[in-house]
Design a protein around this motif. Structure first.
Motif, PDB file in Angstrom:
ATOM      1  N   SER A 142     -38.194  24.971 -47.236  1.00 28.77           N
ATOM      2  CA  SER A 142     -38.759  24.518 -48.501  1.00 28.77           C
ATOM      3  C   SER A 142     -39.557  23.245 -48.230  1.00 28.77           C
ATOM      4  O   SER A 142     -39.106  22.374 -47.488  1.00 28.77           O
ATOM      5  CB  SER A 142     -37.647  24.234 -49.508  1.00 28.77           C
ATOM      6  N   THR A 143     -40.724  23.161 -48.819  1.00 30.60           N
ATOM      7  CA  THR A 143     -41.517  21.941 -48.719  1.00 30.60           C
ATOM      8  C   THR A 143     -41.116  21.046 -49.869  1.00 30.60           C
ATOM      9  O   THR A 143     -41.310  21.385 -51.033  1.00 30.60           O
ATOM     10  CB  THR A 143     -43.025  22.242 -48.751  1.00 30.60           C
ATOM     11  N   ILE A 144     -40.508  19.924 -49.518  1.00 24.27           N
ATOM     12  CA  ILE A 144     -40.020  18.978 -50.511  1.00 24.27           C
ATOM     13  C   ILE A 144     -41.047  17.862 -50.678  1.00 24.27           C
ATOM     14  O   ILE A 144     -41.666  17.434 -49.708  1.00 24.27           O
ATOM     15  CB  ILE A 144     -38.625  18.445 -50.102  1.00 24.27           C
ATOM     16  N   THR A 145     -41.264  17.453 -51.916  1.00 25.20           N
ATOM     17  CA  THR A 145     -42.257  16.432 -52.236  1.00 25.20           C
ATOM     18  C   THR A 145     -41.575  15.228 -52.859  1.00 25.20           C
ATOM     19  O   THR A 145     -40.860  15.356 -53.854  1.00 25.20           O
ATOM     20  CB  THR A 145     -43.310  16.987 -53.221  1.00 25.20           C
ATOM     21  N   CYS A 146     -41.815  14.060 -52.279  1.00 24.86           N
ATOM     22  CA  CYS A 146     -41.247  12.828 -52.815  1.00 24.86           C
ATOM     23  C   CYS A 146     -41.882  12.520 -54.167  1.00 24.86           C
ATOM     24  O   CYS A 146     -43.110  12.476 -54.293  1.00 24.86           O
ATOM     25  CB  CYS A 146     -41.485  11.666 -51.843  1.00 24.86           C
ATOM     26  N   SER A 147     -41.045  12.307 -55.164  1.00 25.59           N
ATOM     27  CA  SER A 147     -41.551  12.011 -56.506  1.00 25.59           C
ATOM     28  C   SER A 147     -42.072  10.581 -56.613  1.00 25.59           C
ATOM     29  O   SER A 147     -42.773  10.250 -57.564  1.00 25.59           O
ATOM     30  CB  SER A 147     -40.454  12.242 -57.545  1.00 25.59           C
ATOM     31  N   ASN A 148     -41.775   9.747 -55.638  1.00 19.45           N
ATOM     32  CA  ASN A 148     -42.219   8.358 -55.658  1.00 19.45           C
ATOM     33  C   ASN A 148     -43.604   8.187 -55.027  1.00 19.45           C
ATOM     34  O   ASN A 148     -44.486   7.585 -55.624  1.00 19.45           O
ATOM     35  CB  ASN A 148     -41.198   7.465 -54.947  1.00 19.45           C
ATOM     36  N   TYR A 163     -45.255  12.126 -50.625  1.00 17.71           N
ATOM     37  CA  TYR A 163     -45.119  12.624 -49.254  1.00 17.71           C
ATOM     38  C   TYR A 163     -44.484  14.011 -49.284  1.00 17.71           C
ATOM     39  O   TYR A 163     -43.552  14.264 -50.038  1.00 17.71           O
ATOM     40  CB  TYR A 163     -44.255  11.659 -48.437  1.00 17.71           C
ATOM     41  N   LYS A 164     -44.998  14.921 -48.453  1.00 19.12           N
ATOM     42  CA  LYS A 164     -44.476  16.283 -48.379  1.00 19.12           C
ATOM     43  C   LYS A 164     -44.043  16.580 -46.957  1.00 19.12           C
ATOM     44  O   LYS A 164     -44.720  16.202 -46.001  1.00 19.12           O
ATOM     45  CB  LYS A 164     -45.550  17.302 -48.778  1.00 19.12           C
ATOM     46  N   THR A 165     -42.929  17.271 -46.843  1.00 14.34           N
ATOM     47  CA  THR A 165     -42.448  17.726 -45.545  1.00 14.34           C
ATOM     48  C   THR A 165     -41.657  19.007 -45.737  1.00 14.34           C
ATOM     49  O   THR A 165     -41.042  19.212 -46.791  1.00 14.34           O
ATOM     50  CB  THR A 165     -41.597  16.645 -44.845  1.00 14.34           C
ATOM     51  N   GLY A 177     -38.401  20.852 -54.285  1.00 16.51           N
ATOM     52  CA  GLY A 177     -38.929  21.750 -53.264  1.00 16.51           C
ATOM     53  C   GLY A 177     -39.774  22.861 -53.849  1.00 16.51           C
ATOM     54  O   GLY A 177     -39.742  23.124 -55.047  1.00 16.51           O
ATOM     55  N   ASP A 178     -40.520  23.530 -52.972  1.00 10.31           N
ATOM     56  CA  ASP A 178     -41.327  24.659 -53.436  1.00 10.31           C
ATOM     57  C   ASP A 178     -40.549  25.976 -53.401  1.00 10.31           C
ATOM     58  O   ASP A 178     -41.041  27.002 -53.841  1.00 10.31           O
ATOM     59  CB  ASP A 178     -42.643  24.764 -52.663  1.00 10.31           C
ATOM     60  N   SER A 179     -39.310  25.939 -52.865  1.00  8.15           N
ATOM     61  CA  SER A 179     -38.398  27.083 -52.899  1.00  8.15           C
ATOM     62  C   SER A 179     -37.025  26.571 -53.312  1.00  8.15           C
ATOM     63  O   SER A 179     -36.574  25.551 -52.790  1.00  8.15           O
ATOM     64  CB  SER A 179     -38.275  27.736 -51.523  1.00  8.15           C
ATOM     65  N   PRO A 180     -36.345  27.251 -54.221  1.00 18.02           N
ATOM     66  CA  PRO A 180     -34.994  26.832 -54.581  1.00 18.02           C
ATOM     67  C   PRO A 180     -34.021  27.126 -53.432  1.00 18.02           C
ATOM     68  O   PRO A 180     -34.338  27.888 -52.521  1.00 18.02           O
ATOM     69  CB  PRO A 180     -34.671  27.678 -55.809  1.00 18.02           C
TER      70      PRO A 180
END
Length: 69
Positions: free
Chosen positions: A8-14, A17-19, A55-58
């Motif tokens: 899953s690509t997780i994105t920092c809400s602050n 940043y994506k990883t 994330g882009d996938s649960p």
């Protein structure tokens, strides 16, 4: 039976940043620390883990329509 996505690509809400991370199949991840800004993300209300919130996938249990955590 459908295939479960383990990445899953997780994105920092602050800082935005994506990883891409590998999700655990047997437990939830409640916290994730952004490697760029240091923000510690926690699940949003109603979500079981950071991947379900950011994330882009649960997480795998949710993908399988099973209860999580």
């Amino acid at each position: 039976m459908s295939t479960v996505t383990l990445e899953s690509t997780i994105t920092c809400s602050n800082c935005g940043y994506k990883t891409t991370e590998i999700m655990l199949t047997d437990s939830c991840q409640f916290f994730w620390e952004c490697p760029k800004c240091g923000e510690v993300l926690k699940p949003k209300k109603g979500d079981c883990c950071v991947f379900c919130s950011y994330g882009d996938s649960p997480c795998p249990p949710i993908q399988k329509n099973k209860s999580c955590c």
